[in-house]
Write a protein that holds these residues in place. Structure first.
Motif, PDB file in Angstrom:
ATOM      1  N   SER B  45       0.837  -1.211   0.000  1.00  0.00           N
ATOM      2  CA  SER B  45       0.000   0.000   0.000  1.00  0.00           C
ATOM      3  C   SER B  45       0.867   1.255   0.000  1.00  0.00           C
ATOM      4  CB  SER B  45      -0.915   0.011   1.216  1.00  0.00           C
ATOM      5  OG  SER B  45      -1.780  -1.091   1.186  1.00  0.00           O
ATOM      6  N   GLU B  87      -6.876   1.253  -0.580  1.00  0.00           N
ATOM      7  CA  GLU B  87      -7.236   0.115   0.259  1.00  0.00           C
ATOM      8  C   GLU B  87      -8.493   0.418   1.071  1.00  0.00           C
ATOM      9  OE1 GLU B  87      -3.971  -0.919   2.795  1.00  0.00           O
ATOM     10  OE2 GLU B  87      -4.573  -3.013   2.894  1.00  0.00           O
ATOM     11  N   GLU B 161      -5.914  -4.069  -3.135  1.00  0.00           N
ATOM     12  CA  GLU B 161      -6.697  -5.152  -2.523  1.00  0.00           C
ATOM     13  C   GLU B 161      -8.211  -5.000  -2.674  1.00  0.00           C
ATOM     14  OE1 GLU B 161      -5.609  -7.199   0.925  1.00  0.00           O
ATOM     15  OE2 GLU B 161      -3.689  -6.150   1.132  1.00  0.00           O
TER      16      GLU B 161
HETATM   17 MG   LIG Z   1      -1.993  -2.841   2.220  1.00  0.00          MG
END
Ligand SMILES: [Mg+2]
Ligand SMILES: Nc1ncnc2c1ncn2[C@@H]1O[C@H](COP(=O)(O)OP(=O)(O)O)[C@@H](O)[C@H]1O
Lengths: 343, 241
Positions: B45, B87, B161
């Motif tokens: 991330s 995310e 994700e």
């Molecule tokens: Mg992450």
């Protein structure tokens, strides 16, 4: 951001439409406060007069507070200097009205309103420019640093008050109401001061205009989105700083308008007008939920109700009772009446 | 890599006093999907956020379409043509689905045909068009976040994700959507823990650990290489098949 639970029905069966529950509960506080005040005040005519005064005062506080709550919501900026725009706006309006004395004294509503309109225009234009400069010079260097913001913007407020002393003198100035707006309209036993009606109309107009901009224009949507999640607005390709400057300037202009309305309400003006109002304004934006315009509107009315009712019943505890109101509301809703999601 | 749309060379990122990315090197080839894999906390991330300018790289070079974008402001990076699905999804809960989409379409009103194309994958968005995004379920918020990133064609889309906690039926629709985007010459960089999803779509695989890239190969090769999966990701196809 809160973690989302991802549980979702599989694509086949359409999921039920989730109910969109509007939250009306806080609005009930207005009639509740009024109902509690009635037996204490005992005299229904006094009670109605105080309630109308509260609505007028609430609208003026809203005009002043609305910009500040958005400024905080958008950039987490605590601007105590907002009080300076209130004062400067009022002084600019007063100065504009001096050569217009004939228009003010004429018993003609149109001329009176023209004079007021001009004064308000000057006040708002002046506070816009000063707000723009204030943002660049004082606010920008302290983005993201709350303690410094409090110190430097409070410093800005003190300097502004001193400058007012220098330019306009430290004595109390008269801020006469135009002739046609003096006095009251009597309905039955109740006398409604004309100026209070005007203040209410102006405040409501600002509220409606603001709702239209926030809900119907892309700029407004960006402001609401930015209050929720500044980073995401930037990741979508919008420059949040420009947006913030626009909101800051508009908020300063509204403080100028509110300061003018307030001074006319008091019919006098001193350099301390800003610091006098700013305490109530901060109580309002905290009670309303930082960044929430609807919350700000409602909280303005509530704070003005408490100020007027206790001002009549027990003047010495008027401010303390508003602080008590804030404490009670924060115990009920720690983020304020209408918390902004994602903050 | 000659035909890379995006390259990171020796990128370091500090968050406060923490040294999170410690020299990240990889390239995202044009017109394909690159999957960024790695254990929790590996720095995936942070890598996407650094590309978007949400963290400033302290060292290294990030090049997008031949221009060095490291150090640019986030809005300018977005305007250069990078869409981002964070995310946390980042939907504006107080705004309706429609208003979220209006903001996502920078050039003007959202294109009706493209919107219908998106509704084809994510029909819930049509159903909840005038509802505040805050009432959507987690999966529906994810759809909205993806829809925002693709409502206007962008050369590169970063997706963090998207399948986390999402029902399988929606995941299948996501696969179709990303597949069509790929065929439409959009380049995708996907962070993913769901190996089935990664395998279904990925062309190239890049594996991170401790703020560095520790492995690069084609997705097909990684999918066949259970030993490497277990070693680098602590997972195996049996567990995730
Ligand atoms: Mg992450
Ligand atoms: N805002 C932050 N402040 C401090 N440390 C962070 C922050 N965000 C991430 N980290 C740390 O950076 C490392 C990488 O995080 P992240 O990029 O989110 O990993 P991944 O996405 O691969 O799970 C982790 O050790 C995490 O704790």
């Amino acid at each position: 951001m809160v973690e989302q639970d991802g549980a979702t029905a599989a694509g086949g069966a359409p999921e039920p439409i989730p109910a969109h529950r509007a939250d009306y509960l806080p609005i009930l506080l207005v009639p509740l406060l009024a109902a509690v005040a009635l037996p204490l005040i005992a005299n229904p005519v006094t009670w109605i007069t105080l309630t109308i005064a509260a609505l007028a005062m609430g609208m003026m506080i809203f005009v002043i507070a609305s910009g500040l709550t958005l400024v905080f919501g958008l950039m987490d900026v605590l601007n105590f200097g907002h009080g300076a725009f209130i004062a400067i706006g009022a002084y600019l309006a007063m100065t504009t009205l001096i050569p217009l004395a004939d228009w003010i004294q004429a018993d003609q509503l149109a001329l009176n309103l023209a004079a007021l309109g001009l004064a308000i225009l000057v006040a708002m234009a002046g506070t816009s420019v000063i707000g723009w400069a204030f943002e660049r010079v004082i606010i920008m260097p302290v983005y993201g640093q709350h303690l410094k913001q409090i110190l430097i913007t409070t410093g800005g407020l003190i300097v502004a008050e001193q400058l007012i002393h220098v330019f306009w003198g430290g004595d109390q100035k008269p801020m006469p109401l135009p002739t046609a707006l003096r006095g009251a309209i009597t309905i039955g036993d109740v006398a409604v001061e004309k100026y209070r009606l005007l203040a209410m109309v102006v405040g409501l107009a600002v509220f409606v205009a603001m709702l239209l901009v926030l809900n119907r224009t892309k700029l407004g949507l960006l402001v609401r989105a930015g209050v929720e999640n500044r980073e995401m607005v930037e990741a979508l390709g919008y420059r949040i700083r420009r947006l913030f400057v626009a909101v800051f300037v508009a908020g300063s202009a509204l403080a100028g308008l509110g300061g003018t309305l307030w001074a006319l309400y008091r019919e006098t003006l001193t350099a301390g007008i800003g610091s006098e109002v700013i305490v109530l304004v901060f109580i309002v934006i905290i009670i309303g939920g930082l960044g929430s315009i609807g919350g700000c509107f409602l909280a303005s009315v509530l704070v003005a109700q408490v100020a007027n009712y206790t001002g009549y019943l027990a003047p010495k505890v008027a401010l303390a009772s508003n602080i008590l109101l804030m404490v009670i509301i924060l115990m009920w809703r720690p983020q304020g009446l209408y918390a902004v999601v994602g903050r | 890599m000659a035909d890379a749309l995006l390259t990171l060379e020796g990128v370091h990122t500090h968050i406060g006093q923490y040294h999170i990315l410690q020299g990240v090197d990889f390239a995202v080839p044009r017109g394909a999907m690159t999957v960024l894999l790695g254990r929790n906390g590996a720095g995936k991330s942070t890598t996407l956020r650094t590309i978007m300018g949400l963290w400033k790289p302290s060292r290294g070079k990030i090049t997008f379409e031949g221009r060095e974008i490291g150090g640019w402001a986030t809005p300018d990076i977005a305007r250069a043509g990078i869409g981002y699905v964070p995310e946390t999804m980042g939907v504006f809960a107080d705004l309706t689905v429609r208003e979220n989409m209006i903001l996502a379409a920078r050039a003007g009103a959202p294109d009706a045909a493209r919107l219908e194309w998106i509704f084809g994958f994510f029909p819930a968005l049509k159903r909840f068009w005038t509802h505040p995004a805050g009432v959507l379920s987690g999966g529906q918020k994810q759809m909205l976040s993806i829809a925002r990133a693709i409502i206007e064609p962008r050369p590169l889309i970063l997706i963090d994700e998207p399948t986390k906690g999402i029902a399988p039926a929606i995941i299948d629709n996501m696969i179709s959507a990303f597949d069509e985007l790929k065929r439409g010459a959009t380049t995708l960089l996907l962070v993913e823990q769901n190996f089935r999803f990664a395998e279904a779509l990925g062309d190239h695989a890049v594996v991170m650990d401790d703020g560095r890239i520790v492995h690069r190969e084609t997705m097909a090769a990684l999918a066949a290489d259970t030993a490497t999966q277990t070693r680098l990701l602590g997972l195996s196809l049996e567990a995730h098949g």
